[in-house]
Scaffold this active site. Structure first.
Site, mmCIF file in Angstrom:
data_model
loop_
_atom_site.group_PDB
_atom_site.id
_atom_site.type_symbol
_atom_site.label_atom_id
_atom_site.label_comp_id
_atom_site.label_asym_id
_atom_site.label_seq_id
_atom_site.Cartn_x
_atom_site.Cartn_y
_atom_site.Cartn_z
ATOM 1 N N ARG A 136 0.819 -1.218 0.000
ATOM 2 C CA ARG A 136 0.000 0.000 0.000
ATOM 3 C C ARG A 136 0.853 1.269 0.000
ATOM 4 N NH1 ARG A 136 -5.015 -2.010 3.845
ATOM 5 N NH2 ARG A 136 -6.372 -2.535 2.107
ATOM 6 N N LYS A 160 -16.671 -13.918 4.135
ATOM 7 C CA LYS A 160 -17.626 -12.928 4.660
ATOM 8 C C LYS A 160 -18.924 -12.927 3.860
ATOM 9 C CE LYS A 160 -14.353 -9.889 4.483
ATOM 10 N NZ LYS A 160 -13.581 -8.647 4.423
ATOM 11 N N GLY A 178 -8.903 -7.825 0.552
ATOM 12 C CA GLY A 178 -7.624 -7.979 1.249
ATOM 13 C C GLY A 178 -7.024 -9.358 1.061
ATOM 14 N N GLY A 199 -13.588 -3.788 1.174
ATOM 15 C CA GLY A 199 -14.985 -3.357 1.297
ATOM 16 C C GLY A 199 -15.349 -2.311 0.261
HETATM 17 P P1 ADP Z 1 -11.429 -10.874 1.023
HETATM 18 O O1 ADP Z 1 -10.511 -10.463 2.158
HETATM 19 O O2 ADP Z 1 -10.718 -11.095 -0.248
HETATM 20 O O3 ADP Z 1 -12.597 -9.960 0.901
HETATM 21 P P2 ADP Z 1 -12.779 -12.746 2.751
HETATM 22 O O4 ADP Z 1 -12.197 -12.027 3.909
HETATM 23 O O5 ADP Z 1 -14.250 -12.723 2.562
HETATM 24 O O6 ADP Z 1 -12.048 -12.307 1.399
HETATM 25 O O7 ADP Z 1 -12.412 -14.281 2.831
HETATM 26 C C1 ADP Z 1 -11.089 -14.743 2.825
HETATM 27 C C2 ADP Z 1 -10.972 -15.969 3.691
HETATM 28 O O8 ADP Z 1 -11.918 -16.959 3.310
HETATM 29 C C3 ADP Z 1 -9.627 -16.628 3.583
HETATM 30 O O9 ADP Z 1 -8.934 -16.446 4.794
HETATM 31 C C4 ADP Z 1 -9.966 -18.088 3.317
HETATM 32 O O10 ADP Z 1 -9.182 -18.969 4.099
HETATM 33 C C5 ADP Z 1 -11.411 -18.183 3.702
HETATM 34 N N1 ADP Z 1 -12.130 -19.294 3.036
HETATM 35 C C6 ADP Z 1 -12.198 -19.541 1.728
HETATM 36 N N2 ADP Z 1 -12.889 -20.665 1.503
HETATM 37 C C7 ADP Z 1 -13.277 -21.136 2.700
HETATM 38 C C8 ADP Z 1 -14.024 -22.268 3.126
HETATM 39 N N3 ADP Z 1 -14.505 -23.171 2.256
HETATM 40 N N4 ADP Z 1 -14.233 -22.447 4.451
HETATM 41 C C9 ADP Z 1 -13.750 -21.537 5.336
HETATM 42 N N5 ADP Z 1 -13.039 -20.450 4.998
HETATM 43 C C10 ADP Z 1 -12.798 -20.256 3.692
HETATM 44 MG MG MG Z 2 -10.680 -10.632 4.280
#
Ligand code: ADP
Ligand code: MG
Length: 389
Positions: free
Chosen positions: A35, A197, A348, A371
């Protein structure tokens, strides 16, 4: 947006720049400076135009006095100084005489970093007095922090109300890629959603049903849909209160939603454990799905073929564990092989996955905001961008 940094007169001016220096820090050391690097073009431009650079950023969440100790921006000033090969003056205050006289005494081409904006309680409330005070320290304002653009805070919206303002190069890039994608995408447009999420992201699907030609769902998010289809999902991640919404979306999607056909299942949430690929119809009660399976990777590859725009948010599995990273790698590979497509990954963990797995340069754009990129994709107005108009 009409105005850009290049339309601002910067020569000799005190230029306030809101950057996103919210970097991961462990034991006082920055573990990923992405960043900071991303903010350099705007900072260098202002320096080249003979401006005086005054930087504002938040870092982490501040609830207690202790949070302040571990969330000081001091290490960031040191890293920035290395990256710019010039002194960066760090002021351990967010207001007061020391800060004011330091800024008054600045010469053209100098750089100063103000302490973490969230040390001020009024920051996240967009306290009008605070925004006005910070604005009084400078003559021009640039917002280059996309990560907080979906929030109305004193250091973005507040300051902008009092000064001639424009988006920085990084913010402009986000507006160009994400904004452009949403308003007029080259088709077919394929959206990929995953991650953990679910409640934050399921609303995006609602909006994307109108915009995308296909929506591929993987990651932890898939199981809320599986449950909506009446399948047993064992101990997999699920958000019970979104199952009804998932049902509605399945109806509304009219075949646009593509769900996994298999998953890599394990009994425990760790890398060193037995795992096997099973059909989504055969998840047993004591198992949880931690990645999409090989058949699903193939299915997603087929769906991605010929795509001209791809937007991706949320890893396909628990990519942090080697045994459950194949789905995310598979989708990265499929995207890497697309020709002439605009490909955007945001979030992230998603951005971290693309970088750690070695695919960073395969995307047209890696969004810096999690977000914010989602809300932008949803078609929402982001206050941190809107205030610059
Ligand atoms: P981002 O930060 O890209 O917005 P999120 O925070 O929503 O994404 O989700 C990322 C997390 O989701 C990762 O830490 C990953 O380990 C978890 N994840 C992905 N698939 C699964 C799953 N099937 N069960 C539990 N956690 C998962
Ligand atoms: Mg995340």
């Amino acid at each position: 947006m009409a105005k850009t940094v290049k339309d601002l007169s910067l020569n000799g001016k005190k230029v306030l720049i809101r950057v996103d220096f919210n970097v991961p820090i462990k034991d006082g050391k920055i573990t990923n400076d992405n960043r900071i690097v991303a903010a350099l073009p705007t900072i260098k431009h202002v320096l080249a135009e003979n401006g005086k650079v005054v930087l504002f950023s938040h870092l982490g969440r501040i609830k207690t006095e202790e949070d302040k100790i571990k969330n000081t921006l001091k290490p960031v000033a040191e890293r920035l100084s290395q990256l710019l090969s010039k002194e960066v003056k760090f002021i351990p205050a967010t207001r007061g005489e020391a800060l004011e006289s330091a800024i008054t005494g600045m010469k053209e081409g100098e750089v100063l970093l103000v302490e973490n904006t969230r040390f001020e309680k009024g920051e996240t409330k967009n306290d009008p007095e605070l925004g006005k005070y910070w604005a009084s320290l400078g003559e021009v304002y640039i917002n280059d922090a996309f990560g907080t653009a979906h929030r109305s805070h004193a250091s973005n919206v507040g300051i902008s109300e009092h000064l001639n303002s424009a988006p920085g190069f990084l913010l402009e890039k986000e507006i160009k890629f994400i904004g452009g994608t949403v308003s007029n995408p080259a088709r077919p447009l394929v959206a990929i959603l995953g991650g953990a999420k679910v409640s934050d992201k399921i609303g995006v699907i609602e909006n994307l049903i109108e915009k995308a030609d296909k929506i591929l769902v993987g990651g932890g998010m898939m199981f809320t849909f599986m449950k909506a289809l009446g399948k047993d999902i064992g101990k997999s991640l699920v958000e019970e209160d979104k199952v009804e919404l998932a049902k509605e979306l399945l109806k509304k999607a009219d075949g646009k939603l593509v769900l996994p056909v298999d998953t890599v299942a394990a009994k425990e949430f760790k890398n060193d454990t037995d795992f096997k690929t099973v059909s989504v119809d055969n998840i047993s009660g004591d198992e949880m799905g931690l990645d999409i399976g090989a058949e699903t990777i193939k299915l997603f590859e087929n769906e991605l073929e010929g795509a001209k725009t791809v937007v991706w948010n949320g890893p396909m599995g628990v990519f942090e564990m080697e045994n459950f990273a194949k789905g995310t790698i598979g989708v990265c590979e499929a995207i890497a092989s697309l020709e002439g497509a605009t490909t955007i990954i945001g979030g992230g963990d998603s951005a971290a996955a693309a970088m750690e797995l070695g695919y960073a340069d395969k995307f047209t754009h890696i969004s810096t905001g999690g977000g914010a990129s989602l809300e932008y994709l949803e078609g929402k107005v982001l206050p941190g961008i809107d205030c610059l108009k």
